[in-house]
Design an enzyme around this catalytic site. Sequence first.
Site, PDB file in Angstrom:
ATOM      1  CE1 TYR A 135      27.442 -20.746  41.796  1.00  0.00           C
ATOM      2  CE2 TYR A 135      26.774 -20.042  39.601  1.00  0.00           C
ATOM      3  CZ  TYR A 135      27.009 -21.044  40.509  1.00  0.00           C
ATOM      4  OH  TYR A 135      26.795 -22.353  40.147  1.00  0.00           O
ATOM      5  CE  LYS A 144      23.333 -20.312  40.673  1.00  0.00           C
ATOM      6  NZ  LYS A 144      23.842 -21.566  40.145  1.00  0.00           N
ATOM      7  CD  GLU A 166      22.300 -30.280  42.703  1.00  0.00           C
ATOM      8  OE1 GLU A 166      21.515 -29.520  42.112  1.00  0.00           O
ATOM      9  OE2 GLU A 166      22.946 -29.938  43.718  1.00  0.00           O
ATOM     10  CG  LEU A 194      20.930 -24.485  43.299  1.00  0.00           C
ATOM     11  CD1 LEU A 194      21.513 -23.686  44.463  1.00  0.00           C
ATOM     12  CD2 LEU A 194      21.582 -24.030  41.998  1.00  0.00           C
TER      13      LEU A 194
HETATM   14  N1  PMP Z   1      22.160 -27.696  40.352  1.00  0.00           N
HETATM   15  C1  PMP Z   1      23.399 -27.175  40.300  1.00  0.00           C
HETATM   16  C2  PMP Z   1      24.472 -27.794  41.136  1.00  0.00           C
HETATM   17  C3  PMP Z   1      23.664 -26.058  39.489  1.00  0.00           C
HETATM   18  O1  PMP Z   1      24.887 -25.520  39.444  1.00  0.00           O
HETATM   19  C4  PMP Z   1      22.613 -25.535  38.691  1.00  0.00           C
HETATM   20  C5  PMP Z   1      22.887 -24.392  37.752  1.00  0.00           C
HETATM   21  N2  PMP Z   1      23.157 -23.229  38.437  1.00  0.00           N
HETATM   22  C6  PMP Z   1      21.347 -26.106  38.776  1.00  0.00           C
HETATM   23  C7  PMP Z   1      21.151 -27.190  39.629  1.00  0.00           C
HETATM   24  C8  PMP Z   1      20.190 -25.553  37.990  1.00  0.00           C
HETATM   25  O2  PMP Z   1      19.778 -24.320  38.510  1.00  0.00           O
HETATM   26  P1  PMP Z   1      19.061 -23.212  37.589  1.00  0.00           P
HETATM   27  O3  PMP Z   1      17.894 -23.891  36.959  1.00  0.00           O
HETATM   28  O4  PMP Z   1      18.664 -22.164  38.559  1.00  0.00           O
HETATM   29  O5  PMP Z   1      20.075 -22.760  36.598  1.00  0.00           O
END
Ligand code: PMP
Length: 288
Positions: A33, A148, A181, A206
């Site tokens: 996603y 993702k 994270e 991620l």
């Molecule tokens: N880490 C994880 C596990 C996430 O789910 C997200 C949000 N999608 C992020 C980091 C931050 O990613 P982004 O800045 O692309 O929203």
Amino acid sequence: MSRIAYVNGQYVPNAEASVNINDRGYVFADGIYEVIAVTKRQLVDPEWHMQRLWRSLAELQIPEPMSDPAMRAVMKQVIRRNRVRNGFIYMQITRGVAQVRDHAFSTEMRPSIVMTARNTKAVVTDEMSDGVKVVSIPDIRWKRCDIKSISLLPNILGKQIAKEAGAYEAWMVDEEGFVTEGTSSNAWIVTKDGELVTRPTDHAILRGITRTSIIALAEKAGLTIIERAFTIEEAKAAKEAFVTSTTSLVKPVTELDGDIIGNGQPGSVTEKLFALYAAYNDDIGKSA
Ligand code: PMP
């Protein structure tokens, strides 16, 4: 106005939108996603989001459901049909429908694609949120968190632990004791020397698009960024801490496992980064 979803080639009211019970997304969480912010009808960092989307698909051997331009045309339509001015677009691609429940898959399957969008008051406002609490939990996820994937069980259980503890986020800690994270955000600290520290983008996290944007903005502003892992102890002793994500933007963290970070107030570096990010979003809207 009823919200409109895009489901495998059709635009349908959300209430009538459905997917097949044999969809491998439903059966195995076999899919990926993306969430992209919309500011003044413009997508925020669409190139980076699309890049990550194609990469996630390739890593899972899921064929591309449509070309990049076609995908962008659908995104535009979903934004238009839902009259999204400020908000988010959600897209999910799964491996598709398999009549027989078999773990192994064919690489010839037709992927399923769903897109939805929603309005929020404004994604970015001039005001940063108050400091939030974070709790730490063991990272029990698989070893490919760079993809993702819609398999988010450890993340949702972690977020629930945070919620029940009265915290905004849970920071996951790997077996060596380092923070990977947040359950839906990237984790950052600011050292006593004013250096920005965040974990490098290995397979354990991620590669957040907001993280990428913030690194670029911080570099431009002359801040020192060090991509290395840090521990909960180091974070507790840090001057500042914050999280970044598409939906959280830059959010100050002022308490970790019950201990106050810094002076318990959002720090000046966090404030500066929030302001830079808000201005960056504002510029996207202006170039429309
Ligand atoms: N880490 C994880 C596990 C996430 O789910 C997200 C949000 N999608 C992020 C980091 C931050 O990613 P982004 O800045 O692309 O929203």
